[in-house]
Design a protein around this motif. Structure first.
Motif, PDB file in Angstrom:
ATOM      1  N   SER A  34       0.871  -1.254  -0.058  1.00 23.72           N
ATOM      2  CA  SER A  34      -0.040  -0.017  -0.012  1.00 23.72           C
ATOM      3  C   SER A  34       0.935   1.161  -0.115  1.00 23.72           C
ATOM      4  N   GLY A  35       0.288   2.230  -0.186  1.00 26.36           N
ATOM      5  CA  GLY A  35       0.848   3.544  -0.108  1.00 26.36           C
ATOM      6  C   GLY A  35       1.838   4.001  -1.522  1.00 26.36           C
ATOM      7  N   ALA A  36       2.470   5.115  -1.410  1.00 27.33           N
ATOM      8  CA  ALA A  36       3.144   5.721  -2.509  1.00 27.33           C
ATOM      9  C   ALA A  36       3.728   4.661  -3.238  1.00 27.33           C
ATOM     10  N   GLN A  37       4.311   3.623  -2.858  1.00 32.15           N
ATOM     11  CA  GLN A  37       5.188   2.501  -3.424  1.00 32.15           C
ATOM     12  C   GLN A  37       4.410   1.294  -3.595  1.00 32.15           C
ATOM     13  N   GLY A  38       3.063   1.380  -3.386  1.00 31.44           N
ATOM     14  CA  GLY A  38       2.378   0.381  -3.496  1.00 31.44           C
ATOM     15  C   GLY A  38       2.334  -0.472  -4.842  1.00 31.44           C
ATOM     16  N   GLY A  39       1.640  -1.445  -4.694  1.00 26.95           N
ATOM     17  CA  GLY A  39       1.197  -2.465  -5.993  1.00 26.95           C
ATOM     18  C   GLY A  39       1.180  -3.788  -5.653  1.00 26.95           C
ATOM     19  N   GLN A  40       0.865  -4.633  -6.390  1.00 27.19           N
ATOM     20  CA  GLN A  40       0.666  -6.111  -6.275  1.00 27.19           C
ATOM     21  C   GLN A  40       1.361  -6.862  -7.148  1.00 27.19           C
ATOM     22  N   TYR A  41       2.131  -7.996  -6.335  1.00 28.11           N
ATOM     23  CA  TYR A  41       3.042  -8.693  -7.164  1.00 28.11           C
ATOM     24  C   TYR A  41       2.942  -9.870  -6.867  1.00 28.11           C
ATOM     25  N   VAL A  42       2.950 -10.888  -7.706  1.00 29.68           N
ATOM     26  CA  VAL A  42       2.780 -12.345  -7.602  1.00 29.68           C
ATOM     27  C   VAL A  42       4.067 -12.777  -7.825  1.00 29.68           C
ATOM     28  N   VAL A  43       4.899 -13.641  -6.658  1.00 35.00           N
ATOM     29  CA  VAL A  43       6.118 -14.220  -7.082  1.00 35.00           C
ATOM     30  C   VAL A  43       5.838 -15.752  -6.890  1.00 35.00           C
ATOM     31  N   THR A  44       6.274 -16.390  -8.040  1.00 34.96           N
ATOM     32  CA  THR A  44       5.928 -17.858  -8.001  1.00 34.96           C
ATOM     33  C   THR A  44       7.314 -18.576  -8.287  1.00 34.96           C
ATOM     34  N   ILE A  45       7.596 -19.704  -7.135  1.00 34.66           N
ATOM     35  CA  ILE A  45       8.844 -20.421  -7.387  1.00 34.66           C
ATOM     36  C   ILE A  45       8.572 -21.867  -7.631  1.00 34.66           C
ATOM     37  N   ARG A  46       8.886 -22.334  -8.685  1.00 40.82           N
ATOM     38  CA  ARG A  46       8.814 -23.500  -9.294  1.00 40.82           C
ATOM     39  C   ARG A  46       9.628 -24.373  -9.830  1.00 40.82           C
ATOM     40  N   CYS A  50      12.111 -18.651 -10.766  1.00 42.07           N
ATOM     41  CA  CYS A  50      11.336 -17.802 -10.132  1.00 42.07           C
ATOM     42  C   CYS A  50      10.688 -16.869 -11.265  1.00 42.07           C
ATOM     43  N   GLN A  51       9.314 -16.445 -10.938  1.00 35.02           N
ATOM     44  CA  GLN A  51       8.664 -15.763 -12.051  1.00 35.02           C
ATOM     45  C   GLN A  51       7.883 -14.718 -11.282  1.00 35.02           C
ATOM     46  N   VAL A  52       7.872 -13.437 -11.821  1.00 32.24           N
ATOM     47  CA  VAL A  52       7.314 -12.251 -11.154  1.00 32.24           C
ATOM     48  C   VAL A  52       6.660 -11.644 -12.174  1.00 32.24           C
ATOM     49  N   LYS A  53       5.075 -11.449 -11.620  1.00 33.71           N
ATOM     50  CA  LYS A  53       4.310 -10.419 -12.472  1.00 33.71           C
ATOM     51  C   LYS A  53       3.410  -9.649 -11.597  1.00 33.71           C
ATOM     52  N   GLU A  54       3.125  -8.629 -11.989  1.00 33.90           N
ATOM     53  CA  GLU A  54       2.225  -7.644 -11.401  1.00 33.90           C
ATOM     54  C   GLU A  54       0.801  -8.227 -11.310  1.00 33.90           C
TER      55      GLU A  54
END
Length: 113
Positions: A34-46, A50-54
């Motif tokens: 949350s906040g000014a540097q907020g966002g949602q990220y999904v980190v998948t480790i398999r 590692c894969q990251v997406k918003e």
């Protein structure tokens, strides 16, 4: 690696994974910031990668919710992750054992993580 922008940090995260530590892991981490540097990220480790997406995942194993500014502080070693969790600045839901593994999966990122 010192984190300044969270988007850039998450973009670089896959290259920081200790593939050996993640070899037998199948986990999905949801970061809700949350906040000014907020966002949602999904980190998948398999399978050691590692894969990251918003965005959001429908059924993550672990959800970490905090202010984006606190995330930067934890990543830079300026704030202890466990202390922040105990004080309520970081809320963790889901598989606590997987949450505790994050530091081992990404050695050198946020020495206090």
């Amino acid at each position: 690696m010192r984190a300044s922008g969270l988007k850039e940090f998450f973009r670089q995260l896959p290259s920081k994974l200790d593939a050996e530590a993640a070899e037998d892991l199948d986990a999905v981490y949801q970061f809700d910031l949350s906040g000014a540097q907020g966002g949602q990220y999904v980190v998948t480790i398999r399978e050691g990668a590692c894969q990251v997406k918003e965005g959001r995942h429908d059924d993550p194993h672990v959800v970490l919710s905090m202010a984006g500014e606190d995330c930067v502080k934890v990543l830079n070693g300026e704030l202890s992750g466990p202390a922040a969790a105990m004080s309520g600045r970081i809320r963790i839901s889901g598989d606590m054992a997987l949450a505790m593994q994050l530091r081992a999966l990404f050695p050198g990122i946020g020495e206090q993580m």
